[in-house]
Design a protein around this motif. Structure first.
Motif, PDB file in Angstrom:
ATOM      1  N   ARG A  46      -4.699  11.369  -1.241  1.00  0.00           N
ATOM      2  CA  ARG A  46      -4.682   9.970  -1.331  1.00  0.00           C
ATOM      3  C   ARG A  46      -6.386   9.684  -0.797  1.00  0.00           C
ATOM      4  NH1 ARG A  46       0.705   7.492  -0.908  1.00  0.00           N
ATOM      5  NH2 ARG A  46      -0.287   5.681  -0.571  1.00  0.00           N
ATOM      6  N   PHE A  51       0.854  -1.276   0.005  1.00  0.00           N
ATOM      7  CA  PHE A  51       0.119   0.041   0.129  1.00  0.00           C
ATOM      8  C   PHE A  51       0.889   1.308   0.019  1.00  0.00           C
ATOM      9  CE2 PHE A  51       0.055  -2.232   4.242  1.00  0.00           C
ATOM     10  CZ  PHE A  51       0.836  -1.215   4.991  1.00  0.00           C
ATOM     11  N   THR A  52       2.182   1.272  -0.053  1.00  0.00           N
ATOM     12  CA  THR A  52       3.069   2.130  -0.571  1.00  0.00           C
ATOM     13  C   THR A  52       4.200   1.849  -1.604  1.00  0.00           C
ATOM     14  OG1 THR A  52       4.576   1.380   1.294  1.00  0.00           O
ATOM     15  CG2 THR A  52       3.027   2.954   1.964  1.00  0.00           C
ATOM     16  N   ASP A  80      -6.080   4.915   2.493  1.00  0.00           N
ATOM     17  CA  ASP A  80      -4.802   5.151   2.722  1.00  0.00           C
ATOM     18  C   ASP A  80      -4.508   6.210   3.989  1.00  0.00           C
ATOM     19  OD1 ASP A  80      -4.122   3.716   0.557  1.00  0.00           O
ATOM     20  OD2 ASP A  80      -3.538   5.336  -0.709  1.00  0.00           O
ATOM     21  N   LYS A  81      -5.395   7.094   3.988  1.00  0.00           N
ATOM     22  CA  LYS A  81      -5.373   8.022   5.073  1.00  0.00           C
ATOM     23  C   LYS A  81      -5.619   7.310   6.394  1.00  0.00           C
ATOM     24  CE  LYS A  81      -6.515  12.369   2.734  1.00  0.00           C
ATOM     25  NZ  LYS A  81      -7.422  13.505   2.334  1.00  0.00           N
ATOM     26  N   LEU A 120      -2.402   4.971   7.107  1.00  0.00           N
ATOM     27  CA  LEU A 120      -1.039   5.680   7.146  1.00  0.00           C
ATOM     28  C   LEU A 120      -0.991   6.960   7.856  1.00  0.00           C
ATOM     29  CD1 LEU A 120       0.086   5.131   3.419  1.00  0.00           C
ATOM     30  CD2 LEU A 120       0.603   3.678   5.291  1.00  0.00           C
ATOM     31  N   LEU A 166      -0.162  12.609   2.194  1.00  0.00           N
ATOM     32  CA  LEU A 166      -1.458  11.759   2.236  1.00  0.00           C
ATOM     33  C   LEU A 166      -2.590  13.069   1.777  1.00  0.00           C
ATOM     34  CD1 LEU A 166      -1.051   9.683   5.281  1.00  0.00           C
ATOM     35  CD2 LEU A 166      -0.838   8.760   3.075  1.00  0.00           C
TER      36      LEU A 166
END
Length: 461
Positions: free
Chosen positions: A297, A244-245, A301-302, A305, A294
């Motif tokens: 994003r 996911f990165t 994702d937020k 992360l 982010l």
């Protein structure tokens, strides 16, 4: 009341040691004994201090000779001693909070894959050397607990048989404890000594690196004799391979996190401010940068992360344990219990090497955090230029640097002797008896070999 404080500490400490048997978290026990001991001290202060064991009380009344009334005693205990120790304890807790936050952010962004993705060999001896040496150096930058968690997570992805993982996990514990001993930010005990100004960054690296390296290499060489063949890798699930990165983000966050950790000693040297401010500054910068990353994003994702969510998952029980146990030890230091122990060791052991070897051996049974906190309370920092016996207790004196080595590496002799060992025991379900039979003796040889190296090094240089 004086004896009651010692009884509360010993009973509570037994609860901490046998945490897994009684199934009561050690953080709760530490908080109870820390609070109760100060309560007993505050209530029985006049009787406790009248015994004459407290060095800090003697210093206080020498500066305030006008009265030793109950009001003055109460002021000494609650306003002078408690708040004085509170500043030291808060510095350590805030430092740990910042460091754990930075490491957790790097881990959540999969930054540690920058290192782990490079490991491809299947030869068990080569793999053990690679992982052990990597753990040794990683723990100097991160800490021994975090390094152990990261590296055992890695071994699960490259080793299928549990018995192989037990051996690798044991070597990771030994390496992580040894690696943390020579760095001011590699272990909680060295952090305590560094923040307390018993040691400086350059001196601890120069004095303890070689002994720590020897204490890691001796067990590694012995274990290599019995380790043959190739590894069998387990099948990875979709969750294991999920990304996911991006590779670029992982590298950026990894080096940003490592840079933030390495910046802390530089910050302290330049500003002369407490190290926890440098650590919190590093966490704040990472927080700001990742929030900007982010900004555009997806919501998922937020959620995954965002630092504001990551820090909610920090190991609060560990932080509270340190706060509780350091508070308890502070009361023993103030009331005079540790002064009694100090005089006993001086009379019956007689030299700094014997005292520290004893503390290191004891740390395999008792957590090294209160042991080092106790040593810091028993032996103050001697003034610069002190001669004779006191010369070993100046900043960067032999006592403090050898204490960092012994307390850091001695815990490897038993699986319960360090935070790294307890983490490995829980993650891989390692049996206490198996570790005692298979690993303890090689860890002991490493500990003694490193101590011998330190002694020879101190004589030569």
């Amino acid at each position: 009341m004086f004896e009651l404080m010692a009884i509360i500490f010993l009973v509570g400490y037994a609860g901490i040691i046998f945490e897994h048997e009684i199934r009561i978290n050690k953080a709760g026990t530490a908080l109870i004994i820390g609070s109760l001991m100060w309560a007993v001290y505050a209530i029985g202060g006049p009787d406790i201090l009248s015994l004459g064991y407290s060095h800090s009380w003697h210093e206080f009344i020498s500066q305030h000779p006008e009265s030793t009334s109950p009001e003055v005693v109460r002021e000494f205990v609650t306003e002078h001693e408690l708040f004085d120790h509170l500043s030291e304890i808060s510095s350590i807790v805030l430092f740990l909070l910042g460091a754990m936050g930075i490491v957790e952010v790097v881990d959540r962004f999969q930054g540690f894959r920058v290192i782990t993705d490079q490991i491809t060999t299947r030869d068990r001896v080569k793999l053990m050397w690679l992982i052990t040496i990597l753990s040794f150096f990683m723990s100097a930058v991160l800490d021994n607990l975090t390094t152990t968690i990261v590296m055992i997570t890695l071994t699960r992805k490259i080793l299928r048989k549990p018995e192989n993982r037990w051996i690798f996990a044991s070597m990771i514990v030994i390496a992580a404890n040894a690696g943390g001993a020579w760095s001011p930010i590699g272990d909680v005990t060295t952090i305590m000594l560094w923040i307390g100004e018993q040691i400086t960054t350059g001196h601890i690296v120069k004095s303890v690196f070689l002994p720590s390296l020897v204490s890691m290499l001796v067990p590694l060489i012995i274990a290599s004799i019995f380790m043959k063949g190739e590894t069998e890798r387990p099948e990875l699930t979709d969750e294991d391979t999920r990304e996911f990165t991006s590779p670029g983000e992982r590298k950026f966050i990894f080096f940003l996190g490592v840079g933030a950790l390495l910046f802390v000693p530089v910050f302290k040297t330049i500003t002369h401010l407490p190290p926890y401010l440098g650590m919190l500054l590093g966490l704040g910068v990472i927080w700001l940068i990742t929030d900007l990353m982010l900004k555009n994003r997806s919501h998922e994702d937020k959620r995954m992360l965002s630092v504001s969510r990551i820090v909610r998952n920090l190991d609060a029980p560990t932080i509270l344990f340190f706060a509780g146990i350091l508070t308890a030890v502070a009361s023993l230091s103030s009331a005079g219990h540790l002064d009694i122990v100090s005089r006993f060791l001086d009379v019956h052991v007689g030299n700094i090497f014997g005292i520290n070897l004893f503390i290191g051996a004891l740390s395999s049974i008792v957590d090294n955090v209160p042991l080092v906190a106790g040593a810091m309370g028993m032996y103050g920092i001697a003034p610069t230029g002190a001669e004779g016996y006191l010369a070993d207790f100046v900043q960067d004196g032999q006592f403090w640097t050898f204490l960092a080595y012994c307390a850091g590496t001695g815990g490897s002799m038993l699986i319960i002797g360090s935070a790294a060992g307890v983490a490995a025991m829980g993650m891989e379900q390692i049996h206490f008896g198996w570790y005692a039979r298979k690993i303890s003796w090689i860890a002991l040889l490493g500990y003694l070999a490193g101590a011998g190296t330190y002694y020879v090094q101190s004589v030569i240089f």
